[in-house]
Design an enzyme around this catalytic site. Structure first.
Site, PDB file in Angstrom:
ATOM      1  N   ILE A  11       0.827  -1.199   0.000  1.00  0.00           N
ATOM      2  CA  ILE A  11       0.000   0.000   0.000  1.00  0.00           C
ATOM      3  C   ILE A  11       0.872   1.265   0.000  1.00  0.00           C
ATOM      4  O   ILE A  11       0.601   2.224  -0.735  1.00  0.00           O
ATOM      5  CB  ILE A  11      -0.949   0.015   1.222  1.00  0.00           C
ATOM      6  CG1 ILE A  11      -1.891  -1.202   1.196  1.00  0.00           C
ATOM      7  CG2 ILE A  11      -1.741   1.315   1.281  1.00  0.00           C
ATOM      8  CD1 ILE A  11      -2.841  -1.243   0.018  1.00  0.00           C
ATOM      9  N   GLY A 100      -6.550  -2.609   8.452  1.00  0.00           N
ATOM     10  CA  GLY A 100      -6.059  -3.640   9.355  1.00  0.00           C
ATOM     11  C   GLY A 100      -6.011  -3.191  10.801  1.00  0.00           C
ATOM     12  O   GLY A 100      -5.877  -4.011  11.717  1.00  0.00           O
ATOM     13  N   SER A 128     -10.828  -1.583   4.939  1.00  0.00           N
ATOM     14  CA  SER A 128     -10.044  -2.546   4.156  1.00  0.00           C
ATOM     15  C   SER A 128     -10.510  -2.616   2.704  1.00  0.00           C
ATOM     16  O   SER A 128     -11.544  -2.073   2.331  1.00  0.00           O
ATOM     17  CB  SER A 128     -10.157  -3.932   4.785  1.00  0.00           C
ATOM     18  OG  SER A 128     -11.452  -4.455   4.537  1.00  0.00           O
ATOM     19  N   CYS A 129      -9.746  -3.314   1.899  1.00  0.00           N
ATOM     20  CA  CYS A 129     -10.041  -3.428   0.465  1.00  0.00           C
ATOM     21  C   CYS A 129     -11.419  -4.011   0.215  1.00  0.00           C
ATOM     22  O   CYS A 129     -12.213  -3.462  -0.550  1.00  0.00           O
ATOM     23  CB  CYS A 129      -8.958  -4.251  -0.230  1.00  0.00           C
ATOM     24  SG  CYS A 129      -8.540  -5.789   0.618  1.00  0.00           S
ATOM     25  N   ASN A 130     -11.734  -5.139   0.877  1.00  0.00           N
ATOM     26  CA  ASN A 130     -13.047  -5.740   0.672  1.00  0.00           C
ATOM     27  C   ASN A 130     -14.164  -4.799   1.135  1.00  0.00           C
ATOM     28  O   ASN A 130     -15.191  -4.671   0.466  1.00  0.00           O
ATOM     29  CB  ASN A 130     -13.149  -7.079   1.433  1.00  0.00           C
ATOM     30  CG  ASN A 130     -12.823  -8.273   0.547  1.00  0.00           C
ATOM     31  OD1 ASN A 130     -13.323  -8.363  -0.574  1.00  0.00           O
ATOM     32  ND2 ASN A 130     -11.983  -9.166   1.031  1.00  0.00           N
ATOM     33  N   ARG A 157      -8.539 -13.604  -1.901  1.00  0.00           N
ATOM     34  CA  ARG A 157      -7.236 -14.076  -2.362  1.00  0.00           C
ATOM     35  C   ARG A 157      -6.420 -14.453  -1.119  1.00  0.00           C
ATOM     36  O   ARG A 157      -6.508 -13.796  -0.090  1.00  0.00           O
ATOM     37  CB  ARG A 157      -6.538 -13.004  -3.193  1.00  0.00           C
ATOM     38  CG  ARG A 157      -6.140 -11.718  -2.456  1.00  0.00           C
ATOM     39  CD  ARG A 157      -4.799 -11.789  -1.798  1.00  0.00           C
ATOM     40  NE  ARG A 157      -4.456 -10.621  -1.025  1.00  0.00           N
ATOM     41  CZ  ARG A 157      -4.773 -10.426   0.248  1.00  0.00           C
ATOM     42  NH1 ARG A 157      -5.505 -11.308   0.899  1.00  0.00           N
ATOM     43  NH2 ARG A 157      -4.345  -9.342   0.890  1.00  0.00           N
ATOM     44  N   HIS A 181     -16.520  -8.468   8.324  1.00  0.00           N
ATOM     45  CA  HIS A 181     -16.603  -7.424   7.302  1.00  0.00           C
ATOM     46  C   HIS A 181     -17.904  -6.631   7.387  1.00  0.00           C
ATOM     47  O   HIS A 181     -17.939  -5.445   7.078  1.00  0.00           O
ATOM     48  CB  HIS A 181     -16.432  -8.032   5.901  1.00  0.00           C
ATOM     49  CG  HIS A 181     -15.121  -8.730   5.720  1.00  0.00           C
ATOM     50  ND1 HIS A 181     -14.943 -10.058   6.062  1.00  0.00           N
ATOM     51  CD2 HIS A 181     -13.932  -8.299   5.238  1.00  0.00           C
ATOM     52  CE1 HIS A 181     -13.688 -10.409   5.805  1.00  0.00           C
ATOM     53  NE2 HIS A 181     -13.052  -9.370   5.303  1.00  0.00           N
ATOM     54  N   HIS A 206      -9.616 -10.277  -4.977  1.00  0.00           N
ATOM     55  CA  HIS A 206     -10.755 -10.871  -4.279  1.00  0.00           C
ATOM     56  C   HIS A 206     -11.929 -10.957  -5.248  1.00  0.00           C
ATOM     57  O   HIS A 206     -11.995 -10.215  -6.239  1.00  0.00           O
ATOM     58  CB  HIS A 206     -11.217  -9.980  -3.111  1.00  0.00           C
ATOM     59  CG  HIS A 206     -10.215  -9.748  -2.043  1.00  0.00           C
ATOM     60  ND1 HIS A 206      -9.653 -10.756  -1.307  1.00  0.00           N
ATOM     61  CD2 HIS A 206      -9.691  -8.599  -1.546  1.00  0.00           C
ATOM     62  CE1 HIS A 206      -8.833 -10.250  -0.406  1.00  0.00           C
ATOM     63  NE2 HIS A 206      -8.834  -8.928  -0.535  1.00  0.00           N
ATOM     64  N   GLN A 284      -6.969  -6.036  -4.479  1.00  0.00           N
ATOM     65  CA  GLN A 284      -6.724  -5.735  -3.062  1.00  0.00           C
ATOM     66  C   GLN A 284      -5.532  -4.811  -2.854  1.00  0.00           C
ATOM     67  O   GLN A 284      -5.444  -4.140  -1.844  1.00  0.00           O
ATOM     68  CB  GLN A 284      -6.523  -7.036  -2.287  1.00  0.00           C
ATOM     69  CG  GLN A 284      -5.165  -7.737  -2.487  1.00  0.00           C
ATOM     70  CD  GLN A 284      -5.064  -8.523  -3.783  1.00  0.00           C
ATOM     71  OE1 GLN A 284      -6.054  -8.654  -4.525  1.00  0.00           O
ATOM     72  NE2 GLN A 284      -3.882  -9.051  -4.082  1.00  0.00           N
TER      73      GLN A 284
END
Lengths: 325, 325
Positions: A11, A100, A128-130, A157, A181, A206, A284
């Site tokens: 990142i 995170g 987060s990414c998701n 992933r 999530h 993902h 991601q």
């Protein structure tokens, strides 16, 4: 705005490039904790390098913090919270954290769903990414027709492409019941949602399977049009050979540095039968990068529309077009 | 009952062993179309071998068919239908087909859901591995509380362990919208269900994510108890280290020949909040084997309870116990 990047990994590298692309930001430098090939990378990319204890690079974390207006902390989960307590709070340095970290580290943020919550705040956490991908999609659907309930299956992933020690190599790992999530999403978008997560042996993206009920009853075209209007959503045809994460990344690699996909990739094969069934893929490594830039601006009190337009233009968000009517 | 196995691959080998284990069946022989290591395998296992054109083994497909009362056709999808037209119909030989065939090949069959539909029928099609697992689970839930609607996300293994030319190696492949599995399921169990499928890079097992609404409102324990009563469902604790398909197969390899898992593997981490959320794993190579044996008996007019009890006992179905109250 002078920005320091603490943590120069997957990142951090992308955040550094994104900061350099902004007309209203300046990259003060990047900080690495561990001496590895990232040190050479920062040098090749022309970034000023700092290290936590000053044992390599131009100086220590305190030296970097003394030069910046704000920090992007892109360290591994949990380290950001420790950095906040040890360095950012004592030095009164504002910071953007990653998903995170525990939600208590700062106000949770998604540029579409709750930009205003981060206005003039000192500590902001980009989810987060998701969760970022879910927040974008559900924000648009909730804004248009109201989300009555949503159920999301995350096919995650297993590792990032540079993580050569992680697995599984050949297995599917189910989570233990419903996943966190949903709670994370509700920090930025209070819609009724349940999530469940499975880890699978791949590194590229993902995949998210979303089934939901809307209060309104859009037609398929109306729904796709709403998605096409949002630059951070890339709608792709199921029929033109982009029907795998490998092909999506192959496409992006021809058009973007590192093959980064900042957008949600939504397949146009959306089914409706009372419920709505949607599939989207999530890169991601890249999807949170525009949100990090917007978080930095929200913290300065800059308006949402102004920031998103500038971020999208400078990063080329929305420039990939794969779907034509 | 003299049984011939046409197609000695992943399913055929297991069907041959399962037939040999039945007190009321005799294995007449196995037929291979192509000369490869399966020829040696059949020899080592002591099976009489036939080939389609008689160019190897004891004779041709006609020679095998002349000796049998019934055939298990375990050829690749589509071949079974051609075999039916070319050999079984002209020779008036009854046959059990696999789920890869079109539904028109015979009456679709699942031992729990619609055993009676196959009584005294000549051509029966055991539905595919994923559909078999769904039919068993939804039959029990529908029988107990009525399935109002169900949504299933199939996370499919990319290839069987012996398929060394198939992929993906590193990608997730979404299906194009809702999948055919729902229609296939409804051939054996008419419940309102939608399915969507994703292919992932693994060989061990499929994973199924099932979310559904029941007319009744069972408690979690009541629901688990209903599953525990069915030998073809193996309930495993999420908490004792079986939380991946690799570990499930590792467990089974210590207890069963080939590590075959005939049972649905349902995780005990079932969530309920109005809807019910269930995860189950499916050993695609083995799960249909008990159903093939039951199909053979249904075709002879033998009662459901009698056949299932005998199949379960001879194959050890339900003997693996991983969950204790």
């Amino acid at each position: 705005m002078k920005v320091g990047i603490v943590g120069y990994g997957v990142i951090g590298r992308r955040a550094a490039d994104a900061v350099e692309a902004q007309p209203d930001m300046e990259l003060a430098g990047v900080l690495k904790h561990t001496r590895n090939y990232g040190v050479g990378l920062a040098g090749e990319r022309g970034h000023r390098l700092f290290s936590t204890d000053g044992s390599f690079g131009e100086g220590s974390i305190e030296d970097l913090l003394a030069e910046v207006d704000v920090v992007v902390d892109s360290t591994p989960g949990g380290v950001g919270m420790r950095n906040k307590e040890e360095y950012y709070l004592p030095g009164s340095v504002p910071a953007v954290f990653q998903g995170g970290e525990a939600p208590e580290v700062g106000v949770s943020f998604n540029a579409l769903a709750n930009y205003e919550d981060a206005l003039n705040r000192k500590y902001v956490r980009v989810v987060s990414c998701n969760t970022t991908a879910l927040a974008r999609l559900l924000y648009i659907l909730d804004d248009g027709w109201g989300v009555e309930d949503a159920y999301v299956v995350l096919i995650r992933r297993a590792a990032d492409p540079n993580e050569d020690r992680k697995g599984p190599v050949n297995a599917i790992l189910p989570g233990n019941g419903l996943s966190h999530h949903a709670r994370d999403l509700q920090e930025v978008l209070p819609v009724p949602v349940r999530t469940k997560a499975y880890k699978v042996p791949t590194t590229l993206m993902h995949m998210q399977d979303i089934s939901l009920r809307l209060y309104g009853q859009p037609g398929r075209e109306e729904l796709v049009d709403a998605l096409l209007r949002e630059p951070r959503i890339l709608v792709v045809p199921s029929s033109e050979g982009l029907n795998s994460t490998a092909r999506l990344r192959d496409y992006a690699r021809e058009l973007r540095f590192r093959g980064d996909i900042y957008e949600n990739v939504v397949y146009d094969s959306i089914d409706l039968d009372g419920r709505v069934y949607i599939t989207q893929a999530v890169h991601q490594e890249a999807i949170v990068v525009p949100e990090i830039i917007d978080a930095l601006r929200a913290m300065q009190g800059i308006r949402k529309e102004e920031s998103l337009e500038l971020t999208n233009r400078t990063l080329g968000v929305g420039a990939l077009r794969a779907y034509t009517r």
